[in-house]
Scaffold this motif. Structure first.
Motif, PDB file in Angstrom:
ATOM      1  N   HIS A  54      13.848  43.155  54.687  1.00  0.00           N
ATOM      2  CA  HIS A  54      12.995  42.100  54.127  1.00  0.00           C
ATOM      3  C   HIS A  54      12.746  42.303  52.633  1.00  0.00           C
ATOM      4  O   HIS A  54      12.552  41.330  51.903  1.00  0.00           O
ATOM      5  N   PRO A 271       6.376  41.676  52.581  1.00  0.00           N
ATOM      6  CA  PRO A 271       7.570  42.176  53.283  1.00  0.00           C
ATOM      7  C   PRO A 271       7.222  42.970  54.548  1.00  0.00           C
ATOM      8  O   PRO A 271       7.909  42.856  55.569  1.00  0.00           O
ATOM      9  N   ARG A 274       6.627  40.789  57.575  1.00  0.00           N
ATOM     10  CA  ARG A 274       7.864  40.274  58.197  1.00  0.00           C
ATOM     11  C   ARG A 274       8.532  41.367  59.034  1.00  0.00           C
ATOM     12  O   ARG A 274       9.030  41.105  60.126  1.00  0.00           O
TER      13      ARG A 274
END
Ligand code: PMP
Ligand code: GLN
Length: 385
Positions: A54, A271, A274
């Motif tokens: 990510h 990030p 995710r």
């Protein structure tokens, strides 16, 4: 430089947290650090790979205020599967910058000056300052050794028309005790027909041993209807340094939580959210395996200490082990913990750090979220005492 204006402290009785003090002392003296609670294991490899993935994608700008939808959905699915309560990912789940922020934000959202908040001592160190910064008045119920069970008559006597919130923690830091179904029923009976809110610190939800069930408030419709529930990925995935956690609450309560959250942090590192969303879906078993994983460490550590003169208290959950050292020393626990670190090379947390009025007890807390090698080296030193 001119002198800065005098700032009357809003937290006059608070210093640096004991976790920072003991970890620093451990580092200074090269001691094995079983004080501040954090694992010395690596996070799951797949989670690290997903984070790398990510980081190379386009998610470097603000995440949505409430958190990445896929992560909220994965959390709602986990909670529904484990505790049978369906939270709406859109309106009832919020991602926070650690459990501490979730707890503080929930307190900000609920507590106004003069409101009374019941806490249980030993009490995690962030609760009382957060309540007091919001003008709340703390009422302390005492959990007593060795089992640290709540005394429901005492709790009832602490309630008043000004009680806004009861703040509970199961599995419990620092004692390792857990609440039972009977405790949850007693709590439900106490708050029925009142406007008292509940804030449940369940950051150790996956660390419950000997076949016991984690009694999440989410299991109890009457309790969940008035509760903020907090859990932390830091504990579950060995990533305390990522500072990502979540809060669950019924939509009207969550709406108030988000009003405070948006001006507190607005949103959390994108990030990692995710990556966590992917990991929860890819490996739902990781969290479920944590109880067996930590129970083995608890048993290893307790067995390794069986030849010591420390008296071990029961540990039903969390990654903490309390030990009574009264057979070894009559020193107050802060001095004992200091000397243990400096002279014997093992750092622990004095239990009095969790008591607003201190404690005369001779008890320290060890964190056993460590490799067996770390635990056996520490135990060898402790057995020599
Ligand atoms: N509550 C308890 C009982 C804890 O032990 C901790 C951390 N050790 C927290 C909350 C805070 O969690 P986080 O590190 O995610 O802020
Ligand atoms: N909660 C961890 C503990 O109990 C420490 C977290 C911190 O240092 N703020 O040791």
């Amino acid at each position: 430089m001119p002198r800065p204006p005098t700032l009357p402290s809003r937290l006059p009785r608070v210093g640096t947290t004991i976790f920072t003090i003991m970890s620093r002392l451990a580092a200074e003296h090269g001691a094995i650090n079983l004080s501040q609670g954090f694992p010395d294991f690596a996070p799951p490899q797949l989670l690290l790979e997903q984070l790398h993935h990510h980081l190379a994608q386009d998610c470097h700008q603000y995440a949505p205020l409430a958190g990445v939808p896929a992560l909220r959905e994965a959390i709602a699915a986990k909670v529904a599967a484990l505790y049978g309560r369906q939270y709406d990912a859109e309106t009832e789940v919020t991602i926070t910058a650690g459990g501490t922020q979730a707890l503080t934000t929930a307190i900000m959202a609920c507590v106004r000056p003069g409101d009374e908040v019941v806490v249980f001592a030993p009490v995690y160190d962030s609760y009382i300052p957060a309540i007091e910064l919001n003008g709340g008045v703390v009422r302390v119920a005492t959990l007593r050794a060795p089992h640290y069970r709540p005394d429901w008559n005492e709790v009832r006597a602490l309630l008043s028309p000004r009680t806004r919130l009861i703040l509970l923690n199961t599995p419990h830091n620092p004692t390792g005790s857990i609440w039972s179904a009977a405790d949850m029923e007693a709590l439900a009976a106490l708050v029925r027909g009142t406007d008292i809110l509940l804030l449940a610190d369940e950051v150790y939800e996956h660390m419950v041993y000997d076949g016991a069930r984690h009694e999440s408030l989410a299991l109890y419709p009457d309790l969940a209807a008035r509760a903020f529930i907090v859990s932390s990925f830091g504990k579950t995935y060995h990533i305390t340094g990522w500072k990502i956690a979540y809060c669950l609450a019924p939509a009207p309560l969550m709406a108030e939580f988000r009003k405070a959250h948006q001006f507190n942090v607005f949103c959390v590192f994108h990030p990692a959210q995710r990556a966590l969303a992917d990991f929860m879906v890819a490996d739902p078993g990781f969290a479920l395996g944590l109880a067996a994983f930590y129970q083995a460490r608890r048993d290893f550590f307790r067995t390794a200490l069986s030849g010591s003169r420390l008296a071990l208290l029961p540990c039903a959950g969390s990654y903490f082990q309390l030990a009574d050292y009264s057979a070894l020393s009559d020193e107050p626990d802060t001095e004992f913990a200091r000397r243990l670190t400096i002279e014997h090379g093992v750092a622990a947390i004095p239990l009095s750090a969790f008591h607003p009025e201190g404690t005369g007890q001779r008890i320290v807390r060890f964190c056993f979220a460590k490799h067996e090698d770390t635990l056996s080296r520490a135990a060898e030193r402790l057995c020599r005492l």
